[in-house]
Design a protein around this motif. Sequence first.
Motif, PDB file in Angstrom:
ATOM      1  N   ALA A   1       0.812  -1.219   0.000  1.00 59.11           N
ATOM      2  CA  ALA A   1       0.000   0.000   0.000  1.00 59.11           C
ATOM      3  C   ALA A   1       0.845   1.268   0.000  1.00 59.11           C
ATOM      4  CB  ALA A   1      -0.936  -0.018   1.209  1.00 59.11           C
TER       5      ALA A   1
ATOM      6  N   CYS B   1      -4.025   5.251  -3.479  1.00 64.81           N
ATOM      7  CA  CYS B   1      -5.487   5.361  -3.561  1.00 64.81           C
ATOM      8  C   CYS B   1      -5.891   6.367  -4.634  1.00 64.81           C
ATOM      9  CB  CYS B   1      -6.062   5.793  -2.216  1.00 64.81           C
ATOM     10  SG  CYS B   1      -5.920   4.596  -0.881  1.00 64.81           S
TER      11      CYS B   1
ATOM     12  N   ILE C   1     -10.864   0.837  -5.081  1.00 64.75           N
ATOM     13  CA  ILE C   1     -10.286   0.421  -3.800  1.00 64.75           C
ATOM     14  C   ILE C   1     -11.369  -0.100  -2.860  1.00 64.75           C
ATOM     15  CG2 ILE C   1      -9.154   1.275  -1.692  1.00 64.75           C
ATOM     16  CD1 ILE C   1      -7.220   0.798  -3.986  1.00 64.75           C
TER      17      ILE C   1
ATOM     18  N   ALA D   1      -6.283  -7.351   1.320  1.00 64.61           N
ATOM     19  CA  ALA D   1      -5.004  -6.666   1.145  1.00 64.61           C
ATOM     20  C   ALA D   1      -3.925  -7.490   1.839  1.00 64.61           C
ATOM     21  CB  ALA D   1      -5.058  -5.258   1.731  1.00 64.61           C
TER      22      ALA D   1
ATOM     23  N   PHE E   1      -6.111   3.055   3.119  1.00 69.16           N
ATOM     24  CA  PHE E   1      -6.913   1.947   2.593  1.00 69.16           C
ATOM     25  C   PHE E   1      -8.088   1.656   3.520  1.00 69.16           C
ATOM     26  CE2 PHE E   1      -7.860  -2.637   2.557  1.00 69.16           C
ATOM     27  CZ  PHE E   1      -8.260  -2.784   1.231  1.00 69.16           C
TER      28      PHE E   1
END
Length: 281
Positions: free
Chosen positions: A39, A46, A56, A62, A78
């Motif tokens: 991430a 994002c 997303i 994840a 996230f």
Amino acid sequence: MILTSLIDNTRLNNRIDLAIERGLSIHASTMGKSILFDAGSSEAFCDNATLLNVDINNVDAAVISHRHHDHCNGVTHFLDRNSKAPVYFRECEETNYLFKTFGFKSNVGINKQLLVKGASRLIFVNQMTEILPNIFIITDLSNKYAKPKGNKYLFTESDGCCKPDSFDHELLLVVKENDGLIVFTGCAHRGVLNMIDTAISHFPHTKIKAVVGGFHLVGLPLFNSIGGTKKQIEEIGESILNYPIDKLYTGHCTGMKAYHILKGVLGDRLEYFPTGRSISI
């Protein structure tokens, strides 16, 4: 599988609208599932996802490769944008992660407030785990090959004791599709050859369609030096040729100098994977 690079150190030349940072985040769409692998270090992945038509909010899971900030600190954003997906880390002891060289020291570890904020969504694994059908996290990583030379600048610190990072916080993500494996390496601090060897040992006689992620062949990132010698990088490439691998897509911590050395050995089997690139495997 469709792979999209959401954040990397570089971007496609024609996508100046996309943010870049020293970090990694990859989106994978496979077998009806939406997976986020790493991430980055901020909200940039994002924002790029929106520009790249990656939803997303629709991500099913994840997976965070290890606890360095450039792979995990974006998780806090996230969690703000996705209300359902679990976030997987490798279970390990609590410690601080440092970069040290020539008397300089910097914290390169996870923002620990993230562990508190995401407590209800974070899952910590310490063994091979099938998180979704045919999508696996592997934690028992091979030690057959030497680890990257660039690791010599990375340390852990607990209770005033500083020691070289063993990377017991690193994991491997493997997706098993009908026609082969896709192996996600993160930074491959344990060594890209060890990552490949691990995947093969768990899924013998199975072709690897692609190896995706950073290979940590950079030495000092500021100077884009290589970790080790040109001959050692070439030997890594030659060893990769011994495995049943169709393609390798890399960027981030591989380093451009090491990438070009590997490219000289692997040819068309190796490609760069900058921010904004999308590929179908």
